[in-house]
Scaffold this active site. Structure first.
Site, short mmCIF file in Angstrom:
data_model
loop_
_atom_site.label_atom_id
_atom_site.label_comp_id
_atom_site.label_asym_id
_atom_site.label_seq_id
_atom_site.Cartn_x
_atom_site.Cartn_y
_atom_site.Cartn_z
N GLU A 119 -93.69 22.36 63.98
CA GLU A 119 -94.62 23.48 64.17
C GLU A 119 -95.92 22.98 64.81
O GLU A 119 -96.43 21.92 64.43
CB GLU A 119 -94.91 24.11 62.81
CG GLU A 119 -95.95 25.23 62.84
CD GLU A 119 -96.33 25.69 61.45
OE1 GLU A 119 -97.07 26.69 61.34
OE2 GLU A 119 -95.89 25.06 60.45
N LYS A 127 -93.64 33.83 65.23
CA LYS A 127 -93.53 33.86 63.77
C LYS A 127 -93.76 35.28 63.27
O LYS A 127 -94.72 35.93 63.64
CB LYS A 127 -94.55 32.91 63.14
CG LYS A 127 -94.41 32.74 61.63
CD LYS A 127 -95.36 31.67 61.11
CE LYS A 127 -95.14 31.43 59.62
NZ LYS A 127 -96.04 30.37 59.09
N CYS A 167 -91.87 27.41 59.47
CA CYS A 167 -92.42 26.99 58.18
C CYS A 167 -92.16 27.97 57.03
O CYS A 167 -91.06 28.01 56.50
CB CYS A 167 -93.91 26.71 58.34
SG CYS A 167 -94.58 25.64 57.02
#
Length: 405
Positions: free
Chosen positions: A235, A289, A342
């Site tokens: 990330e 995301k 994540c």
């Protein structure tokens, strides 16, 4: 029992209760591998027994200690915003929230009451944060992780507490076993998971960005030289908006020889997206995301409060993190691979329709050497088993690895 004795007894039981999480952390940090399944098989059963057995007079202290032991790290990222002094206050505030939740669940010593609470705790998400999953204690164990299997485990412990019903308790536990989970499968891709260990303060210094980025591009070249066909970076491996930069074109050129999955940012209206860039055959796919981490990337409070807190912690010129609309997938080797960032890898929503393969990229440098990355790994293993998903995890600040279902 005086109050000092209560505090230390509650701490003792809390340590035993949370032990499966720390076993994952110890094996990750000390041995760089997964714990043997038998250890958390035993400790998971002991955790359930503790929850069913702890005296209700310890409920407040027990709940507080569990909250601290499980989530003490949540405020660590505030160090990088200039608010390090808030870290202990945040830890105590979070512990108090879980103290209330667990005190309610231990209000009665009736075994049925507590058994039901054990089953429903995973559905309680304060401020949208869904990491209180006791079921996940069995992620690295010989027991199954479906809710009915967790119910069989609870029932088994309940019956074992009654001498005349112990044989049925053993049978209940036997029915919850999932020996197939001990088998390790392979990955049908020639994949390289890039692991990096840049501290968060290093990543945020503009003068370090170029050197760090050049190093990562060099590592991509090395893996291409080793004939890796799928290379996955963590990330925000490139901690800036990569579109329009020289690195964007360099990665496109490198994608002639391998598919590259890279964490970076994408500029949006009023902020930036935390994104995944997939470079393949000089074409680029961007996946944003969707699920933002509570308080880390979004403030799950009424808008007027959230806006004020954003101005305090980010400043008037602070960059807002935007949320994507839908989960994304890319194709590789004839397979569809879901790609998430994540915190998304620990959310059941990301596993909808049970993807066969999933890429998770993380930056765990926010939380130092805390237990956070091991909690994340344990939850990913839990959801991987529930959904029969193989996870390819590339991380900065913690180990990169493959999780098999």
């Amino acid at each position: 029992m005086n109050w000092i004795s209560k505090i230390f007894k509650a701490l003792f039981w809390a340590v035993i209760f949370i032990a499966p999480m720390y076993v994952v952390w110890i094996f990750e940090r000390v041995y760089s591998k997964d714990p043997p399944l038998w250890i958390n098989s035993v400790l998971g059963l002991l955790s359930v027994w503790v929850f069913l057995s702890v005296k209700k007079e310890l409920k407040w202290a027990f709940g507080f200690w569990v909250g601290i032991l499980w989530f003490y790290w949540i405020g660590f990222s505030f160090e990088y915003f200039g608010f390090a002094y808030l870290i202990p206050l945040i830890a105590v505030a979070v512990a108090c929230i879980y103290m209330v939740i667990l005190a309610l669940s231990l209000w009665s010593e009736d075994l049925i009451y507590r058994g039901v609470w054990l089953l429903v705790l995973s559905y309680i998400h304060p401020f949208g944060f869904d990491w209180l999953v006791v079921d996940s204690f069995f992620a690295y164990s010989y027991f199954g992780v479906e809710k009915y299997e967790f119910a069989l485990i609870i029932l088994g412990i309940l019956l074992l507490k009654r001498v005349e019903w112990r044989i049925f308790g053993v049978l209940s536990l036997a029915m919850a076993l999932d020996i197939a989970s001990a088998k390790t499968e392979g990955v049908p891709f020639d994949v390289e998971l890039i692991e990096s260990h840049y501290s968060q303060d290093f990543k945020w210094q503009r003068e370090n960005a170029r050197a760090m980025t050049e190093e990562l591009v060099g590592r991509i070249g090395e893996e291409i030289g080793r004939e890796k066909s799928l290379i996955i970076l963590p990330e925000t491996a490139f901690p800036f908006v990569i579109e329009g930069s020289a690195y964007f074109e360099r990665l496109r050129e490198l994608s002639k020889k391998a598919t590259l999955v890279v964490g970076s940012m994408r500029r949006g209206e009023g902020g930036v997206y935390n994104s995944i860039y997939v470079f393949a055959n000089q074409k680029v796919q961007i996946i944003d995301k969707v699920i933002l981490a509570p308080f880390g990337e979004k403030i799950p409070l009424p808008q007027w409060i959230a806006k004020y807190l954003e101005s305090v912690f980010l400043g008037e010129g602070g960059v807002k993190i935007l949320s994507g609309n839908a989960f994304g997938e890319f194709e590789f080797g004839g397979e569809k691979i879901r790609a998430v960032v994540c915190y998304e890898g620990t959310s059941p929503k990301a596993y909808e329709l049970a993807p066969k393969y999933m890429v998770v990229i993380s930056n765990n440098a926010w939380f130092g050497s805390s237990i956070e990355s091991s909690l994340q790994k344990n939850l990913m293993k839990y959801y991987a088993r529930k959904n029969h998903t193989t996870i390819l995890h590339a991380s900065n600040g913690s180990r990169s690895f493959v999780i098999f279902p």
